[in-house]
Design an enzyme around this catalytic site. Structure first.
Site, PDB file in Angstrom:
ATOM      1  N   HIS A 133      21.555  20.583   2.244  1.00 34.54           N
ATOM      2  CA  HIS A 133      20.835  21.807   1.750  1.00 34.54           C
ATOM      3  C   HIS A 133      22.093  23.345   1.223  1.00 34.54           C
ATOM      4  O   HIS A 133      23.137  23.417   2.105  1.00 34.54           O
ATOM      5  CB  HIS A 133      19.433  22.419   2.778  1.00 34.54           C
ATOM      6  CG  HIS A 133      18.157  21.804   2.897  1.00 34.54           C
ATOM      7  ND1 HIS A 133      18.632  21.646   3.444  1.00 34.54           N
ATOM      8  CD2 HIS A 133      17.841  20.577   2.636  1.00 34.54           C
ATOM      9  CE1 HIS A 133      17.023  20.073   4.348  1.00 34.54           C
ATOM     10  NE2 HIS A 133      16.818  20.409   2.382  1.00 34.54           N
ATOM     11  N   GLU A 136      22.670  26.132   3.028  1.00 31.87           N
ATOM     12  CA  GLU A 136      23.049  25.807   4.592  1.00 31.87           C
ATOM     13  C   GLU A 136      24.993  25.680   4.668  1.00 31.87           C
ATOM     14  O   GLU A 136      24.672  23.865   4.955  1.00 31.87           O
ATOM     15  CB  GLU A 136      21.740  24.653   4.753  1.00 31.87           C
ATOM     16  CG  GLU A 136      20.312  25.407   5.274  1.00 31.87           C
ATOM     17  CD  GLU A 136      19.669  23.731   5.605  1.00 31.87           C
ATOM     18  OE1 GLU A 136      20.081  23.511   6.305  1.00 31.87           O
ATOM     19  OE2 GLU A 136      17.995  24.365   4.951  1.00 31.87           O
ATOM     20  N   HIS A 243      23.092  20.228   9.123  1.00 24.54           N
ATOM     21  CA  HIS A 243      22.298  21.261   8.219  1.00 24.54           C
ATOM     22  C   HIS A 243      22.067  23.000   9.352  1.00 24.54           C
ATOM     23  O   HIS A 243      23.214  23.126  10.300  1.00 24.54           O
ATOM     24  CB  HIS A 243      20.559  21.290   8.894  1.00 24.54           C
ATOM     25  CG  HIS A 243      20.358  19.990   7.346  1.00 24.54           C
ATOM     26  ND1 HIS A 243      19.960  19.499   6.301  1.00 24.54           N
ATOM     27  CD2 HIS A 243      20.310  19.099   7.599  1.00 24.54           C
ATOM     28  CE1 HIS A 243      19.666  18.998   6.028  1.00 24.54           C
ATOM     29  NE2 HIS A 243      19.902  17.608   6.482  1.00 24.54           N
ATOM     30  N   GLU A 336      20.545  20.446  13.546  1.00 19.69           N
ATOM     31  CA  GLU A 336      20.899  21.915  13.048  1.00 19.69           C
ATOM     32  C   GLU A 336      21.983  22.940  13.660  1.00 19.69           C
ATOM     33  O   GLU A 336      21.939  23.026  14.680  1.00 19.69           O
ATOM     34  CB  GLU A 336      19.408  22.714  13.456  1.00 19.69           C
ATOM     35  CG  GLU A 336      18.890  22.316  12.393  1.00 19.69           C
ATOM     36  CD  GLU A 336      18.056  22.166  11.377  1.00 19.69           C
ATOM     37  OE1 GLU A 336      18.876  22.807  10.830  1.00 19.69           O
ATOM     38  OE2 GLU A 336      17.500  20.989  10.885  1.00 19.69           O
ATOM     39  N   HIS A 577     -16.998 -13.841   0.067  1.00 19.86           N
ATOM     40  CA  HIS A 577     -18.351 -14.158   0.210  1.00 19.86           C
ATOM     41  C   HIS A 577     -18.246 -13.037   1.830  1.00 19.86           C
ATOM     42  O   HIS A 577     -16.955 -14.673   2.637  1.00 19.86           O
ATOM     43  CB  HIS A 577     -18.566 -14.867  -0.379  1.00 19.86           C
ATOM     44  CG  HIS A 577     -18.411 -15.762  -1.554  1.00 19.86           C
ATOM     45  ND1 HIS A 577     -18.449 -16.667  -1.588  1.00 19.86           N
ATOM     46  CD2 HIS A 577     -19.132 -14.701  -2.091  1.00 19.86           C
ATOM     47  CE1 HIS A 577     -18.592 -17.048  -3.186  1.00 19.86           C
ATOM     48  NE2 HIS A 577     -19.066 -15.563  -3.140  1.00 19.86           N
ATOM     49  N   GLU A 580     -18.844 -16.915   4.848  1.00 13.73           N
ATOM     50  CA  GLU A 580     -17.385 -17.634   4.985  1.00 13.73           C
ATOM     51  C   GLU A 580     -16.192 -16.716   5.356  1.00 13.73           C
ATOM     52  O   GLU A 580     -15.150 -15.874   5.135  1.00 13.73           O
ATOM     53  CB  GLU A 580     -17.259 -18.315   3.656  1.00 13.73           C
ATOM     54  CG  GLU A 580     -18.278 -18.558   2.846  1.00 13.73           C
ATOM     55  CD  GLU A 580     -17.888 -18.566   1.599  1.00 13.73           C
ATOM     56  OE1 GLU A 580     -16.635 -19.028   0.908  1.00 13.73           O
ATOM     57  OE2 GLU A 580     -19.247 -18.858   0.435  1.00 13.73           O
ATOM     58  N   HIS A 684     -11.514 -19.179   0.226  1.00 16.37           N
ATOM     59  CA  HIS A 684     -13.057 -19.409   0.651  1.00 16.37           C
ATOM     60  C   HIS A 684     -13.567 -19.969   1.810  1.00 16.37           C
ATOM     61  O   HIS A 684     -13.012 -21.078   2.364  1.00 16.37           O
ATOM     62  CB  HIS A 684     -14.120 -20.309  -0.553  1.00 16.37           C
ATOM     63  CG  HIS A 684     -13.890 -17.987  -1.640  1.00 16.37           C
ATOM     64  ND1 HIS A 684     -15.543 -17.451  -1.999  1.00 16.37           N
ATOM     65  CD2 HIS A 684     -13.157 -17.893  -2.337  1.00 16.37           C
ATOM     66  CE1 HIS A 684     -14.952 -17.068  -2.596  1.00 16.37           C
ATOM     67  NE2 HIS A 684     -14.147 -16.765  -3.140  1.00 16.37           N
ATOM     68  N   GLU A 775     -10.997 -22.905  -0.732  1.00 13.48           N
ATOM     69  CA  GLU A 775     -12.516 -23.731  -0.046  1.00 13.48           C
ATOM     70  C   GLU A 775     -11.831 -23.324   1.624  1.00 13.48           C
ATOM     71  O   GLU A 775     -10.968 -25.902   1.493  1.00 13.48           O
ATOM     72  CB  GLU A 775     -13.299 -24.844  -0.710  1.00 13.48           C
ATOM     73  CG  GLU A 775     -13.556 -24.345  -1.759  1.00 13.48           C
ATOM     74  CD  GLU A 775     -14.794 -23.157  -1.828  1.00 13.48           C
ATOM     75  OE1 GLU A 775     -15.504 -22.845  -0.377  1.00 13.48           O
ATOM     76  OE2 GLU A 775     -15.122 -22.571  -2.463  1.00 13.48           O
TER      77      GLU A 775
END
Length: 1391
Positions: A133, A136, A243, A336, A577, A580, A684, A775
């Protein structure tokens, strides 16, 4: 694997060498040069010493590197100082840049280590990054002081010497140099700017996030991209991000998926280690360790031990420390350093003293844990990118280019595994990690035998001690750097009885808990695995079922939250479904299997690392909840809760699906449109077979319906079936269906039975995704006790089918000029009538069977490229395309044409348009600009008051004016929104939004009122909205037919009450421009709108109506062809594509009989309902402005409760129109002197015409592609240019300069003048001769003829005056203004 070095080393190395990769000739030459330079250097220094009394010192660098701790260094001073350090300490310091900031400042990094120009193994990488930043600033200065301290104390202090010699240290004092330059000393709270970069982006919110993915565009954050490349290239082990703003050490994670503002602890897999590292910094900082920073802006804020979990403090998405941990090998915490962000320079010495010991002690922690190498047993070569797995800690790291690794761990006993693709993994148990320096643990791996590779089973084996008679074929060694005796441990490649025989491999970990999961149970299962395996598993929902249950998807990949360029997307969908259920349970088993075996099983690890796998266990959770265990052939629970079969509910290419589209169906369609899926399977039950497209045909008969990719679909189907032996036999359910037989266990869908509205066909026809239907068993809802058998039968099939996504060809389509990927480019394979398109970054995947193919890549505005590709049996062939623009010069200008000048602000706006047009740019804008709203239908008085309220509250950007009045004298208002409302700005596009032409459809009116409020409220708060308003003139007409609106009734979906105006006239049939077409005078509402349209200043118009869900483009009247249809359709598509439902093509509305599927939700208006006299057609023909009409919903007057949903659906499309209006082509027409030409005609592609306005400006919207522009003006030569229009770039800017047209009758003026002069001369000579001849005749007749000639001249004069009078009268009549007074007319007649 070749290492890419993206850093540019600063050229201050007196050694002048690049390591051991140079050729011998280069080495010899370098040595000679070095010796010569050394000789000259010492000769010069001795000469200097003689001349100066033997004062042996380098004065300039010494002065530059002497620290006073009393000032901040700006960019120039910082650069100079770092360069001086690199020159003064070349044996341990090297300055380089990892990239540049937005404004072109270098991101300097100082590398401090012994021999800094040589990359050698054995030294863990450490980095500090400061000034992320820009305001800072303590970190920036402290890191400069740290650089000076390490360099100056290297030879003086043993601690520093040892640290530098054994560590590869990188220090970046400023990641945001642009922000620093605009910040102000003494600003403690960050109120004067400088925090963000020059594109106003917070760099610590712009990294890819594990939950949110990428949230920023590349060109807005070059600093972030540079650091990301740096992290990936260097494979740092430990890092600190410095920071300011308080005093505390923060550790990962910085955010959680739900993003609460604060207070929720987000634990990483290395949480204990992170807490230890944070305390290491804190305990050495006199203020931080107290946990009471006593900052002025937050005096009551405290932190236990001076540390905090990032997310518990406050949630930060897109932070750098989480990126290091999740996507790199690096552990990073955030420090910080001071309450005041930019304290006075007098505080700098104190800040350095407070942080010096902490900075050093934290760096030393890079040497804890375990370290070593992973190598190939046969060759001894390094194995880069091998995984190091610590049992019980779900966070792996990978080896570097030399096979070296560094795994930070706290003291304890661990089981460590090394895993490399194609090698047998090795586990070493009971590895002791002690206090102090790292334990050394080397791995030597042996390649996997062929038998094992085919079996697909790879796992770890407990190490053992080999017999002394035979050397171990693969081994590891353990040592501790404190001097313990090396201990040799043999890997699983060895055997007690023989060194040549491999031991048996135990199978991968299998799912253990087989049961049926109801919705609540399934939800908990998914949440559990998502939380336990966050590095590879991510849970999300694509929508909700009809009863409100989430449609969950678990994505499993090494980077699960983002689409990685070049990595294909795969999906499984189960339980479509509801009764199923086998697919549902198998997919839960698969999730468990993948998570448990990642990092230990080779096949699983490869699939997860190379594929993004999406798994939806249940598409129909409502149906499941009512289904019954034991159901064999029943239908209870098959459909969703509204009794619709979801696999008959998708738009179909052959048949009309009349059932209303269900929420589950819509959610899946949106899901597919949002992800570049390549391959899919829909699971399925009820039989045992793999079914592939097409599922139906034009005739609706049961017969083979072959799709263009029939061969690859058969291959895909067989890949699954052949791993399931019962399926592959072809006789699946002999007891239930004795006559059913499927050769090889596969079938064409329509050949089995005809299904219209199926999901697999919709996938193939409408997206890039190839899907089959599987299936899984004869019984739809088997007993729970049978589930283990289903898993065993299908486990390998499920894995083998995922492998198929890596077949065919893949690659990237990019721009040859800048290397950027081209989205939506088309990949065409000759003789296969099915194209696929590239994803957002230009990557593509095209499934093909083995063979040689002719492949063409094409894109709007580019020359197509064709090549040949050979597809082999296994793996995908990489085929990249680099396309050349049709006009590769800047902005598509003709090389001969003048180029417009552009200031940085214009370039910034173009960048904004591109950002909003690509990826998630517009979606992110929508999400970031929510406003409080309370929706209701307003009557005329409320609407008027609302509009006046906008002008009173936002007077600087709004202007309200009256267009006219309705039959019943209600005002038809227009609201202009602009940074200079009411003032002409010819260089800006003007867009018109209109609603309420039919009074019974008031949804559009309310949407436009909310849109106006949305724009005004966000002006000055949101940068993108502010810029769009500043660069656009927006005119909103909420209600064209206020009388009809007053008659309409709420909740009447199909009522025509209020449809017409008070005279019973449908206003959309009343717009006629030619008097010959009009029978009666226009309605007052129509006249008001016609006057507005004839202003001719508009670039685009959008009209909102109701009664359907479709976007239409001109014309409403029946015409054979439409000029510029491509552009008109593109504009309508731009709206529909940004609408969550409209683009799906489900435009039908059962309540009004309009049931049909329209491709992409767009159609020509006449195809919907042809009629004459529409506002759209009038705008096109007489206003020269394209207008699209958007029908926002099936119900013309829905309940007010639905307005919020309708606003959510249309907010993004409305915003997209503000973006689209800035595309196409724009420019200015002028003469050679620079004078603008007003009224010039701009002809587009030989058809559509626009006219230049004030200042000579013009603008025209065009579809992406190549276009011809002709400019015509009286008295000037016609000009032609060609432009290339992009779908994501702002308008191409052109300048057209006219030459005066000197041609007469098509011939050069000089030739015509000379010819005319010669002709006149000949005529004069001839006349003189004739006159002389006549004069010589009889004098007797002279007087008579003279009188006759006088009379004739008088007569001619009279005729001539009469004629002039009639011409003058005609001219006066033609140009006379009807508003002139009688006096003015009289005066004109007297002239």
């Amino acid at each position: 694997m070749t290492k890419k070095n993206t850093a540019s080393t600063f050229p201050f190395s007196p050694k002048g060498r690049r390591g051991q990769t140079n050729m011998e000739h280069g080495k010899t030459r370098s040595l000679r040069v070095s010796l010569f330079v050394s000789f000259v250097y010492f000769a010069t220094r001795l000469g200097d010493a003689d001349a100066s009394g033997l004062h042996w010192r380098r004065s300039a660098p010494a002065a530059e590197t002497e620290e006073n701790y009393n000032k901040y260094y700006n960019y120039v001073e910082l650069t100079s100082r770092l360069r001086a350090y690199a020159q003064k300490y070349p044996h341990i310091a090297n300055l380089s840049s990892v990239g540049q900031s937005v404004q072109g400042r270098e991101l300097w990094t100082m590398r401090i280590t012994r021999d800094p120009l040589v990359d050698s193994p054995g030294k863990p990488g450490f980095k500090y990054v400061g000034n992320m930043h820009g305001d800072e600033t303590v970190s920036r200065q402290v890191l400069v002081y740290l650089v000076e301290y390490l360099l100056s104390e290297y030879d003086r202090e043993p601690r520093i010497g040892a640290l530098v010699n054994t560590t590869d240290i990188y220090i970046m004092p400023s990641m945001n140099p642009d922000g620093f330059e605009v910040s102000q000393e003494g600003d403690c709270g960050g109120h004067t700017g400088g925090r963000n970069n020059a594109k106003n982006m917070d760099l610590n919110r712009s990294f890819p996030d594990q939950y949110d993915g990428v949230t920023a565009t590349a060109d807005a954050i070059p600093e972030v991209l540079a650091v990301m490349r740096w992290i990936q290239d260097k494979k740092f082990v430990l890092s600190g991000n410095l920071h300011g703003g308080t005093v505390v050490a923060s550790y990962p994670f910085d955010d959680v998926a739900s993003h609460p503002q604060e207070g929720q602890y987000s634990m990483s897999a290395d949480d204990t280690l992170f807490r230890y590292l944070a305390r290491e910094y804190s305990k050495n900082h006199p203020v931080m360790r107290t946990g009471q920073p006593n900052c002025t802006e937050s005096p009551d804020e405290t932190f236990e031990d001076g540390i905090t979990n990032g997310a518990q403090w406050y949630d930060v998405s897109g932070g750098m420390q989480d990126y290091n941990y999740v996507y790199g090998n690096c552990l990073e915490i955030t420090m910080e350093l001071s309450c005041c962000k930019y304290p006075l320079a007098a505080e700098l010495r104190k800040e350095w003293e407070l942080n010096k010991e902490s900075l050093l002690a934290y760096m030393e922690k890079v040497h804890i844990g375990i370290r070593g190498y992973v190598k190939d047993k046969a060759s001894g070569s390094a194995l880069p990118n091998a995984s190091i797995v610590v049992a019980g800690i779900r966070h792996n790291l990978t080896t570097g280019n030399y096979g070296d690794y560094y795994r930070l761990l706290l003291p304890g006993v661990y089981n460590i595994t090394a895993v490399a693709t194609g090698y047998t993994p090795v586990t070493v148990n009971n590895v002791k990690v002690l206090e102090g320096n790292a334990t050394r643990l080397n791995f030597t791996l042996e390649t996997v035998a062929v038998e094992q590779n085919l079996a697909g089973n790879m796992s770890l084996t407990t190490p053992f001690t080999p017999p002394t008679t035979a050397p171990p074929p693969a081994s590891t060694s353990i040592t501790n750097t404190r001097g313990t005796t090396p201990t040799q441990v043999v890997s699983s490649a060895g055997s007690p009885s023989t060194s040549s025989q491999l031991p048996p491999q135990p199978p991968p970990i299998q799912p253990q808990d087989f049961r049926h999961h109801n919705y609540a149970d399934m939800e908990l299962f998914l949440r559990k695995y998502s939380s336990e395996f966050p590095s590879i598993a991510h849970l999300y929902s694509i929508g909700r079922s009809a009863e409100g249950r989430e449609l969950y998807v678990m994505v499993i990949s090494d980077n699960p939250t983002v689409h990685e360029h070049g990595e294909p997307e795969f999906k499984y969908v189960g339980n479509m479904h509801g009764n199923e259920v086998v697919g549902r349970e198998l997919l839960l088993n698969l999730i468990e299997y993948l998570c448990l075996n990642y990092g230990t099983d080779r096949e699983v690890t490869e699939l997860i690392n190379d594929t993004r796998i999406h798994i939806m266990p249940s598409m129909n959770p409502d149906g499941y909840e009512v289904a019954t265990e034991g159901d064999v052939r029943g239908t209870k629970g098959r459909n969703n809760s509204k009794k619709y079969d979801l696999n008959r509910n998708f738009p179909d290419q052959f048949a009309t699906v009349k059932d209303p589209r269900q929420p589950e169906t819509v959610a899946v369609m949106n899901w597919l449109k949002s992800n570049p899926f390549v391959l899919s399977a829909n699971l399925h039950g009820g039989s045992l077979v793999v079914n592939y497209p097409f599922d139906d045909d034009k005739e609706g008969k049961t017969k083979y319906s072959k799709c263009p990719d029939d061969k690859i679909f058969q291959q895909l189907a067989r890949a699954y079936a052949q791993e399931n032996h019962l399926m592959h036999s072809g006789h699946p359910c002999e007891e239930l269906y004795p006559r059913e037989y499927f050769a090889d266990g596969i079938t064409n869908g329509a050949h089995w039975y005809n299904v219209a509205g199926g999901m697999q066909d919709w996938n193939y026809v409408n997206t890039n995704c190839f899907e089959v239907t599987i299936e899984l068993g004869c019984v739809k809802y088997p007993r729970a006790k049978d589930l283990p058998n289903y898993w065993e039968q299908n486990r390998q099939s499920l894995l083998q089918y995922i492998h198929q996504v890596h077949s065919g060809i893949k690659g990237t389509v990019s721009d040859i000029r800048d290397g950027l990927g081209i989205p939506n480019a088309t990949i065409h394979v000759e003789d296969i009538d099915h194209n696929i398109s590239t994803a957002l970054t230009g990557d593509y995947w095209r499934l093909l069977v083995p063979g040689t193919y002719s492949v063409t890549a094409s894109a709007h505005g580019y020359h197509p490229v064709r090549t040949y590709a050979t597809v082999v049996q296994k793996g995908a062939e990489v085929v990249d395309f680099r396309l050349t623009r049709v006009h590769s010069d800047l902005n598509g200008l003709s090389p001969s044409g003048p180029k417009p000048t552009q200031n940085p602000s214009e370039e910034e706006f173009k960048s904004l348009i591109k950002d909003l047009s690509l990826g998630q740019g517009l979606e992110q804008l929508v999400r970031s600009t929510d406003t409080e709203n309370s929706f209701r239908f307003r009557d005329y008085k409320e609407r008027s008051a609302f509009l006046r309220g906008l002008t009173l509250n936002f007077p600087k950007i709004t202007h309200l004016h009256s267009l006219g009045q309705s039959v019943e004298f209600r005002t038809i208002s227009a609201l202009e929104i602009s940074n200079n409302p009411g003032e002409a700005e010819p260089s800006e596009p003007k867009v018109r939004f209109v609603a309420g032409i039919h009074g019974n459809a008031p949804v559009g009116t309310e949407l436009l009122l909310e849109f106006a409020a949305f724009l005004c409220i966000n002006y000055g708060k949101n940068a993108a909205i502010t810029r769009l308003i500043n660069e656009t003139r927006i005119v909103i007409v909420p209600s064209v037919n206020p009388d009809g609106r007053e008659q309409a009734a709420e909740t009447q979906c199909t009522s025509t009450q209020g449809f017409s105006n008070a005279h019973g006239k449908d206003l959309d049939t009343d717009f006629f421009g030619n008097a010959s077409q009009r029978v009666v005078e226009p309605q007052p509402e129509t006249k008001a709108m016609m006057d507005m349209i004839l202003d001719k200043g508009y670039t685009l118009s959008v009209a909102l109506d109701g009664g359907s869900l479709v976007a239409t483009y001109p014309y409403d009247k029946p015409v054979q062809s439409v000029e510029n249809e491509g552009t008109l359709k593109y504009l309508a598509s731009a709206y529909a594509n940004n609408h969550p439902k409209m683009h799906l093509g489900d435009t039908g509305c059962s309540n009004n009989g309009q049931t049909s599927n329209i491709p992409d939700g767009v159609m020509r208006a006449a195809e919907r309902q042809s009629h004459m006299g529409s506002m759209k057609d009038f705008s096109m023909d007489f206003g020269h402005c394209p207008e699209i009409t958007v029908y926002t919903g099936c119900c013309v007057f829905p309940p007010a409760e639905q307005l919020a949903t309708l606003w959510a659906e249309n907010k993004k499309p409305l915003l997209s129109m503000l973006v689209e209006v800035h595309k196409g082509v724009q420019g200015v027409v002028r003469d050679k002197s620079g004078k603008p030409i007003v009224g010039a005609i701009i002809v587009l592609n030989g058809g559509v015409r626009v006219f230049t306005g004030e200042g000579g400006y013009f603008r025209a919207l065009l579809a992406p592609g190549n276009h011809n522009i002709e400019a015509v003006a009286d008295g000037y030569q016609q000009q032609r240019q060609e432009v290339v229009v992009s779908c994501y770039e702002a308008a191409s800017s052109i300048v057209i300069e006219f030459d005066t047209d000197n041609r007469i009758f098509g011939l050069p003026r000089e030739f015509v003048v000379a010819s005319a002069a010669a002709s006149m001369t000949a005529l004069v000579v001839t006349a003189c001769i004739i006159w002389c001849v006549c004069a010589a005749k009889s004098n007797r007749q002279k007087d008579g003829f003279h009188r006759l000639r006088q009379d004739r001249d008088d007569y001619d004069d009279e005729i001539r005056l009469t004629s002039m009078g009639s011409k003058k009268s005609l001219l006066a009549h033609e140009f006379q203004d009807e508003s002139e007074s009688d006096e003015e007319t009289l005066y004109a007649n007297k002239i």
